[in-house]
Each structure stands twice: as C-alpha cells, then as structure tokens.
Design a protein around this motif. Structure first.
Motif, PDB file in Angstrom:
ATOM      1  N   VAL A   1       0.863  -1.174   0.000  1.00 46.88           N
ATOM      2  CA  VAL A   1       0.000   0.000   0.000  1.00 46.88           C
ATOM      3  C   VAL A   1       0.904   1.230   0.000  1.00 46.88           C
ATOM      4  O   VAL A   1       1.975   1.226   0.612  1.00 46.88           O
ATOM      5  CB  VAL A   1      -0.892  -0.024   1.254  1.00 46.88           C
ATOM      6  CG1 VAL A   1      -1.656   1.272   1.410  1.00 46.88           C
ATOM      7  CG2 VAL A   1      -1.849  -1.214   1.198  1.00 46.88           C
TER       8      VAL A   1
ATOM      9  N   LEU B   1      -0.427   0.719   9.516  1.00 45.60           N
ATOM     10  CA  LEU B   1      -1.222   1.395   8.495  1.00 45.60           C
ATOM     11  C   LEU B   1      -1.547   2.831   8.902  1.00 45.60           C
ATOM     12  O   LEU B   1      -1.533   3.734   8.066  1.00 45.60           O
ATOM     13  CB  LEU B   1      -2.505   0.604   8.226  1.00 45.60           C
ATOM     14  CG  LEU B   1      -2.330  -0.676   7.399  1.00 45.60           C
ATOM     15  CD1 LEU B   1      -3.578  -1.549   7.477  1.00 45.60           C
ATOM     16  CD2 LEU B   1      -1.997  -0.347   5.941  1.00 45.60           C
TER      17      LEU B   1
ATOM     18  N   SER C   1      -0.439   6.052   6.814  1.00 48.02           N
ATOM     19  CA  SER C   1      -1.441   7.025   6.380  1.00 48.02           C
ATOM     20  C   SER C   1      -1.033   8.431   6.790  1.00 48.02           C
ATOM     21  O   SER C   1      -1.144   9.385   6.003  1.00 48.02           O
ATOM     22  CB  SER C   1      -2.802   6.666   6.982  1.00 48.02           C
ATOM     23  OG  SER C   1      -3.789   7.605   6.606  1.00 48.02           O
TER      24      SER C   1
ATOM     25  N   TRP D   1      -6.071  -4.506   5.589  1.00 47.08           N
ATOM     26  CA  TRP D   1      -6.260  -3.324   4.739  1.00 47.08           C
ATOM     27  C   TRP D   1      -7.738  -3.116   4.417  1.00 47.08           C
ATOM     28  O   TRP D   1      -8.250  -2.001   4.481  1.00 47.08           O
ATOM     29  CB  TRP D   1      -5.451  -3.455   3.452  1.00 47.08           C
ATOM     30  CG  TRP D   1      -5.813  -2.428   2.424  1.00 47.08           C
ATOM     31  CD1 TRP D   1      -6.500  -2.616   1.257  1.00 47.08           C
ATOM     32  CD2 TRP D   1      -5.535  -1.016   2.487  1.00 47.08           C
ATOM     33  NE1 TRP D   1      -6.662  -1.427   0.593  1.00 47.08           N
ATOM     34  CE2 TRP D   1      -6.076  -0.427   1.323  1.00 47.08           C
ATOM     35  CE3 TRP D   1      -4.882  -0.204   3.413  1.00 47.08           C
ATOM     36  CZ2 TRP D   1      -5.985   0.935   1.067  1.00 47.08           C
ATOM     37  CZ3 TRP D   1      -4.792   1.161   3.154  1.00 47.08           C
ATOM     38  CH2 TRP D   1      -5.331   1.720   1.990  1.00 47.08           C
TER      39      TRP D   1
ATOM     40  N   LYS E   1      -9.995   1.769   8.153  1.00 49.63           N
ATOM     41  CA  LYS E   1     -10.835   2.928   7.792  1.00 49.63           C
ATOM     42  C   LYS E   1     -10.028   4.201   7.556  1.00 49.63           C
ATOM     43  O   LYS E   1     -10.435   5.061   6.784  1.00 49.63           O
ATOM     44  CB  LYS E   1     -11.865   3.182   8.914  1.00 49.63           C
ATOM     45  CG  LYS E   1     -12.728   1.979   9.263  1.00 49.63           C
ATOM     46  CD  LYS E   1     -13.503   1.461   8.066  1.00 49.63           C
ATOM     47  CE  LYS E   1     -14.396   0.293   8.449  1.00 49.63           C
ATOM     48  NZ  LYS E   1     -15.035  -0.336   7.261  1.00 49.63           N
TER      49      LYS E   1
ATOM     50  N   ARG F   1      -7.625   5.449   5.779  1.00 48.21           N
ATOM     51  CA  ARG F   1      -6.743   5.231   4.629  1.00 48.21           C
ATOM     52  C   ARG F   1      -6.052   6.488   4.123  1.00 48.21           C
ATOM     53  O   ARG F   1      -5.017   6.398   3.462  1.00 48.21           O
ATOM     54  CB  ARG F   1      -7.540   4.580   3.490  1.00 48.21           C
ATOM     55  CG  ARG F   1      -8.050   3.199   3.852  1.00 48.21           C
ATOM     56  CD  ARG F   1      -8.728   2.535   2.681  1.00 48.21           C
ATOM     57  NE  ARG F   1      -9.182   1.188   3.026  1.00 48.21           N
ATOM     58  CZ  ARG F   1      -9.748   0.352   2.172  1.00 48.21           C
ATOM     59  NH1 ARG F   1      -9.929   0.727   0.901  1.00 48.21           N
ATOM     60  NH2 ARG F   1     -10.140  -0.843   2.546  1.00 48.21           N
TER      61      ARG F   1
END
Length: 276
Positions: free
Chosen positions: A111, A182, A186, A199, A203, A205
């Motif tokens: 990501v 994550l 972000s 992923w 929420k 992102r």
C-alpha cells in the motif's frame, strides 16, 4: 506458577472473548494469534459461532507471529494461530507444538500514496521494493517479528537489497501491529506491506491505495497448532483440539469464507482436511 503467569498475561495484553461478556462460558481456551486475524475483524465474526456450537470460550492474545509462538513456547496459550510457515514448522519440530494444520490464506499487498512517488505500482514485489529504496521514499515496517514483518524481510532480500546498507530516515520500524503500521503510513503518506484482510477493514486510509498485488510470492498462508500438553500440563488439550478441528471442518471453513467486508471476502479456506 503457569496458572499465575497466564493470569498476568491476560491482564497485560489485549484479548477478546467469544460471546457476550455477561455469559462467559465456564470452559475457555487461550489462543495466541496474529494482529491481522484480530484487527481484520475475523475473530469477532468467527469466535461466537464456535462458542455457540461447543460452549467453549476463546480468549485471544493478539501479537506478531514470532511473539505469539513464544507465548506458546512458554505454555501461556493452548493454541497458536499464525502465518509464518517456516517458523510454524520449527515450532512443531522442536516439540513446542503437536501438529500444524493449514486453515486459510489471503495475500499481502504493498500500500502506498496514490501519487506513487517511487513509481512502485505493478505486480512484481521485488521491483517495487527496489524502486522504493532507490527513491528513498518513506516506508513503514512493522519491525515486530510478525509473519508480515518476516515476509517483508524476505522480499527485501529477494530484491537484492541489504537494508543494513541502505536504511535511513526513509525506513521507519515501529515495532507494532498491522493497524498501527497502516495508521503510521497514512499519517506519513508512506509505503507499507500489509495483509489484504487488515487493509480491507482499515478505515483511516487517507491518500493510500493498493499499488502492488498479484505476485505469487505475496501468498499468505495461515496455520494453527495445539501447544504441546506434554511440555505444559496446563494446556487444555481437549478444548484446544476441538477449536482446531472446528476451524478445519466444513462448517468452520464455510464460516471463514463467509466473512466479508463490503461484499469482499477477506480469507480463503484451504484446510481440505488439511494437516501437515
């Protein structure tokens, strides 16, 4: 001493209990598992179904795979449910676990920022990592001995990159689970290796999107093992094996397949009666 240690572990670490707290089952097992199975929401979906069928409650200690296996080695869990096959096979070979059963799989993805400043987007994970390293683009590593962290280190090695030689401020190890990794990515608009399940359930992102997927090396297998009751007398072997048997049964496999977010399946059962 083992009972006291388990009690302290339960107080010190985050866990969840299958079923309503007001009706906690008299019988319960402790499962040491990965942050991905918890943070993806799979356990919240799955465990009440197991408890309803068997009357056995499940307390989950959610850690990186390496730490979860260490919990099993100490006898502080009855079952270990993780995703690093070489480490799992070592766990069984050294006698810490009884037998390894394959349960389900999903895949890893890279990501990163939608603008993809490193030009990493594509299918080949090693090409993507080389581009990220060459650009010194911000990359977040879990750095927590998890199955995801172990996979990430393998991919850097496969890419021919010596992290010790190129590591700098662009490469940030956080020593935490998938959700915090994550969140960090972000906030920093950074690249990160994630399991797809976490992923999909994530929420926060921001400007992140999946950039690398589809490489067969990104396959992510999960296995489950009973902690050896001959080494640790406190292990609830009967109840722990009942949980394993349910996971690999047609019913358990159907329930795993039934867990979806926005219509997208997060984990794919592949027990096939399956032990190895």
């Amino acid at each position: 001493m083992v009972v006291l240690r388990r009690s302290l572990l339960s107080l010190a670490l985050a866990f969840l209990v299958a079923g309503p707290a007001s009706a906690e089952p008299e019988r319960a097992i402790t499962v040491a598992s990965t942050t991905s199975t918890e943070q993806s929401g799979l356990f919240r979906y799955l465990l009440p179904r197991f408890t309803e069928k068997t009357g056995i409650g499940v307390k989950v200690v959610a850690l990186g795979t390496g730490q979860a296996l260490d919990v099993g080695r100490r006898g502080d869990a009855d079952v270990v449910f993780v995703h690093d096959r070489p480490a799992e096979e070592t766990f069984v070979a050294e006698g810490a676990g009884v037998k390894r059963y394959e349960v389900m799989y999903n895949d890893f993805v890279i990501v990163g920022p939608k603008g993809d400043p490193a030009g990493a987007a594509g299918q080949d994970v090693t090409v993507a990592l080389r581009k990220i390293a060459e650009a010194k683009a911000p990359f977040v590593s879990r750095g927590d001995r998890s199955g995801t962290h172990a996979a990430e280190l393998r991919y850097w090695k496969d890419a021919g990159i010596d992290l010790g030689a190129v590591r700098g401020d662009w490469y940030k190890e956080i020593g935490q689970g998938m959700g915090p990794a994550l969140n960090t990515a972000s906030a920093a608009n950074a690249y990160v290796l994630s399991d797809r399940g976490t992923w999909l359930s994530f929420k926060n992102r921001g400007d992140l999107a999946i950039l690398v997927q589809g490489d067969k090396r990104l396959f992510n297998q999960y296995g489950v093992m009973l902690v050896n009751p001959e080494k640790h007398l406190a292990v609830k072997a009967k109840e722990g094996q009942a949980f394993i048997d349910w996971l690999v049964s047609p019913e358990g496999q159907r329930d795993i397949a039934g867990y979806k977010i926005d219509g997208e399946q997060l984990f794919f059962p592949n027990a096939q009666g399956g032990k190895s």
